[in-house]
Motif scaffolding. Structure first.
Motif, short mmCIF file in Angstrom:
data_model
loop_
_atom_site.label_atom_id
_atom_site.label_comp_id
_atom_site.label_asym_id
_atom_site.label_seq_id
_atom_site.Cartn_x
_atom_site.Cartn_y
_atom_site.Cartn_z
N ARG A 7 27.83 -16.94 34.25
CA ARG A 7 28.87 -17.65 33.50
C ARG A 7 29.88 -16.64 32.96
NH1 ARG A 7 26.83 -22.18 29.49
NH2 ARG A 7 25.33 -20.76 28.59
N ASP A 8 31.11 -17.11 32.76
CA ASP A 8 32.13 -16.21 32.20
C ASP A 8 32.01 -16.14 30.68
OD1 ASP A 8 33.34 -18.43 31.05
OD2 ASP A 8 34.99 -18.51 32.49
N GLY A 9 32.94 -15.44 30.06
CA GLY A 9 32.89 -15.23 28.61
C GLY A 9 32.93 -16.52 27.79
N ASP A 10 33.50 -17.57 28.37
CA ASP A 10 33.55 -18.85 27.66
C ASP A 10 32.40 -19.76 28.01
OD1 ASP A 10 35.98 -18.26 26.34
OD2 ASP A 10 37.11 -18.81 28.13
N GLY A 11 31.48 -19.27 28.86
CA GLY A 11 30.31 -20.07 29.20
C GLY A 11 30.49 -20.96 30.41
N TYR A 12 31.61 -20.80 31.11
CA TYR A 12 31.85 -21.58 32.33
C TYR A 12 31.19 -20.89 33.52
CZ TYR A 12 35.31 -24.59 30.10
OH TYR A 12 35.93 -25.51 29.30
N THR A 14 30.88 -19.12 36.93
CA THR A 14 31.85 -18.34 37.70
C THR A 14 31.98 -18.92 39.10
OG1 THR A 14 30.10 -16.76 38.23
CG2 THR A 14 31.55 -16.19 36.39
N ASP A 31 23.16 -23.30 25.10
CA ASP A 31 24.20 -23.22 24.08
C ASP A 31 23.84 -24.04 22.84
OD1 ASP A 31 25.52 -21.82 26.03
OD2 ASP A 31 26.95 -23.40 26.51
N LYS A 83 36.61 -29.51 26.79
CA LYS A 83 35.97 -28.20 26.95
C LYS A 83 34.48 -28.33 27.30
CE LYS A 83 36.86 -23.66 25.34
NZ LYS A 83 37.56 -22.81 24.47
N LYS A 87 32.85 -27.69 30.95
CA LYS A 87 31.88 -26.58 30.99
C LYS A 87 30.55 -27.04 31.55
CE LYS A 87 31.44 -23.87 27.34
NZ LYS A 87 30.95 -23.37 26.04
N LYS A 93 38.02 -24.56 33.86
CA LYS A 93 38.52 -24.69 32.49
C LYS A 93 39.76 -25.55 32.48
CE LYS A 93 37.36 -20.29 31.37
NZ LYS A 93 37.61 -18.93 31.03
#
Length: 98
Positions: A7-12, A14, A31, A83, A87, A93
């Motif tokens: 996952r990326d920095g926002d939790g999505y 990749t 989360d 969001k 996610k 995003k």
């Protein structure tokens, strides 16, 4: 607890292709995000919308697509709904105001 895809920095995710319902639920769990059946149904509707239109809907359009009042959707999610919907739905995003 299952191993989550990257996952990326926002939790999505990749890689959108790694999404499954199990992954979506496990991400929310990781989360500490509570997903009930209503929220889950909206996540699946967002995926349906994405498959149909090739984009993530803005909240106004999405509320219409759900045939819900926009503020009801906000109330349910307690936050900008698109969001967490995108996610945990393994979608890109949302752009613009979320």
């Amino acid at each position: 607890m299952m191993n989550l895809p990257e996952r990326d920095g926002d939790g999505y995710l990749t890689d959108m292709g790694e999404w499954t319902e199990e992954v979506g639920r496990a991400m929310a769990q990781a989360d500490n995000f509570e997903l009930d059946d209503v929220k889950w149904a909206q996540i699946l509707k967002a995926r349906e919308y994405y498959e149909e239109f090739g984009s993530v809907p803005p909240i106004r359009k999405f509320a219409k697509y759900l045939e819900e009042e926009q503020n009801a959707v906000f109330k349910l999610w307690m936050t900008g709904p698109m969001k967490p919907i995108t996610k945990y739905g393994g979608l890109p995003k949302p752009t613009g105001c979320v």
